[in-house]
Design a protein around this motif. Structure first.
Motif, PDB file in Angstrom:
ATOM      1  N   ALA A   1       0.679  -1.330  -0.061  1.00  0.00           N
ATOM      2  CA  ALA A   1      -0.020   0.069   0.071  1.00  0.00           C
ATOM      3  C   ALA A   1       0.920   1.245  -0.057  1.00  0.00           C
ATOM      4  CB  ALA A   1      -0.860  -0.020   1.140  1.00  0.00           C
ATOM      5  N   THR A   2       1.876   1.322   0.846  1.00  0.00           N
ATOM      6  CA  THR A   2       2.711   2.394   0.898  1.00  0.00           C
ATOM      7  C   THR A   2       3.633   2.558  -0.313  1.00  0.00           C
ATOM      8  OG1 THR A   2       4.122   1.285   2.435  1.00  0.00           O
ATOM      9  CG2 THR A   2       2.630   2.623   3.250  1.00  0.00           C
ATOM     10  N   ALA A   3       3.902   1.230  -0.814  1.00  0.00           N
ATOM     11  CA  ALA A   3       4.948   1.719  -1.871  1.00  0.00           C
ATOM     12  C   ALA A   3       4.583   1.736  -3.284  1.00  0.00           C
ATOM     13  CB  ALA A   3       6.279   0.520  -1.752  1.00  0.00           C
ATOM     14  N   SER A   4       2.988   1.401  -3.539  1.00  0.00           N
ATOM     15  CA  SER A   4       2.468   1.136  -4.727  1.00  0.00           C
ATOM     16  C   SER A   4       2.281   2.420  -5.507  1.00  0.00           C
ATOM     17  CB  SER A   4       1.107   0.596  -4.814  1.00  0.00           C
ATOM     18  OG  SER A   4       0.522   1.076  -3.839  1.00  0.00           O
ATOM     19  N   GLY A   5       2.339   3.701  -4.560  1.00  0.00           N
ATOM     20  CA  GLY A   5       1.830   4.919  -5.343  1.00  0.00           C
ATOM     21  C   GLY A   5       0.255   5.054  -5.224  1.00  0.00           C
TER      22      GLY A   5
END
Ligand code: A3P
Length: 303
Positions: A121-125
């Motif tokens: 969730a935090t790294a997917s953009g």
């Protein structure tokens, strides 16, 4: 005996209080299996901060070209059915792979604190819409909600007990203040990824905030839509007065999981600012305000 989601005493996990059999299980599963897309939009909030309202607004904004307001799905569907609640819903009712078949852009909701979000969730953009609220009203709303949804055989919590636990941070997904701070810090680092909203401000100026929300979601209202009154129609559809009087929200139920079934009407209590004044003593008010001041000092969060 199975006592249900919210009646489980929360346990501390990486600094956060979670109910062990469901929320904690959900967090771990999501951390291992969730595959976010950059087009996903996640509604995040601590309990009782306005998720129900925001859910319906986001659903109505996103799908406004598909439906007529006189036969809109929100008139017949419980607000929590309009898109998945990641942490208490999918892992018991559906396999997580079901999410893969949902078309983009997908909408999700969660109560998970920022620091426990899956890396996906935090790294997917993907984007986040976060809403918070005066903790005094959160406490009252949550206290009343928990007493309503608890199994009959369990005693009701007094406001004093609920207050003490809340102040100590022992609250599902709590501490409340850390929850707000986590998303606030992330929103300062990436303002384009996190829209940080406050319930009270939205109540006071819904028109301003619904437009901001639509823009953030990549679905701004056109001049033509504004002239046709689409913005007002959505606000009216998603208003407390409208939703709380619908048949589906008076008698329908929301089955979040096998152990958490909630009457839809419990999501609509008063929908007002400042109901804490009817329940908290001056001393309680001062203690919560002091914690808020201390926790949010030097952050820039507008309390
Ligand atoms: P109160 O208990 O103070 O009335 P959540 O949706 O995050 O569980 O938050 C519930 C709170 O939002 C409740 O507050 C509820 O009444 C209020 N609420 C529900 N729907 C609303 C709406 N459409 N507009 C404004 N407030 C709403």
């Amino acid at each position: 005996k199975e006592r249900g989601w919210m009646s489980e005493h929360p346990v501390r996990y990486q600094g956060c209080w979670l109910s062990p059999k469901s929320a904690l299980k959900g967090v771990i599963l999501l951390q291992n299996h969730l595959r976010n897309r950059p087009t996903d939009i996640i509604l995040a909030a601590f309990m009782k901060c306005g998720t129900t309202w925001l859910r319906t607004l986001m659903f109505a904004i996103m799908n406004r070209s598909l439906y007529d307001f006189s036969s809109h799905p929100l008139l017949k569907t419980g607000p929590h059915d309009c898109f998945p609640f990641l942490d208490a819903y999918i892992y018991e009712n559906y396999p997580i792979t079901d999410l893969e078949v949902l078309p983009s852009p997908r909408l999700f909701a969660t109560h998970i604190p920022y620091t426990l979000l899956p890396e996906s969730a935090t790294a997917s953009g993907c984007k986040f819409v976060y809403i918070w609220r005066d903790p005094k009203d959160v406490l009252i709303s949550k206290w009343q909600f928990m007493n309503k949804i608890k199994p009959e055989e369990l005693p009701s919590l007094s406001i004093r007990e609920a207050f003490e636990m809340f102040c100590q941070g022992i609250s599902h997904y709590g501490p409340f203040w850390d929850h707000v701070l986590g998303y606030w810090k992330a929103s300062q680092e990436s303002p384009e990824m996190i829209l940080f909203l406050k319930y009270e401000e939205m109540k006071r100026e819904p028109l301003v905030y619904i437009k901001r929300l639509a823009e953030f979601m990549g679905q701004p209202f056109s001049l033509e839509e504004e002239k046709e009154g689409v913005v007002q129609e959505i606000l009216k559809l998603c208003s407390f007065e409208n939703l709380s009087n619908l048949e589906v929200n008076k008698i329908g139920v929301q089955k979040f999981s096998n152990v958490l079934v909630v009457n839809n009407r419990e999501f609509f209590r008063k929908g007002q600012i400042g109901d804490w004044e009817n329940h908290l003593t001056d001393e309680m008010k001062e203690r919560i305000d002091q914690i808020t001041e201390d926790k949010f000092k030097d952050t820039g969060i507008d309390i």
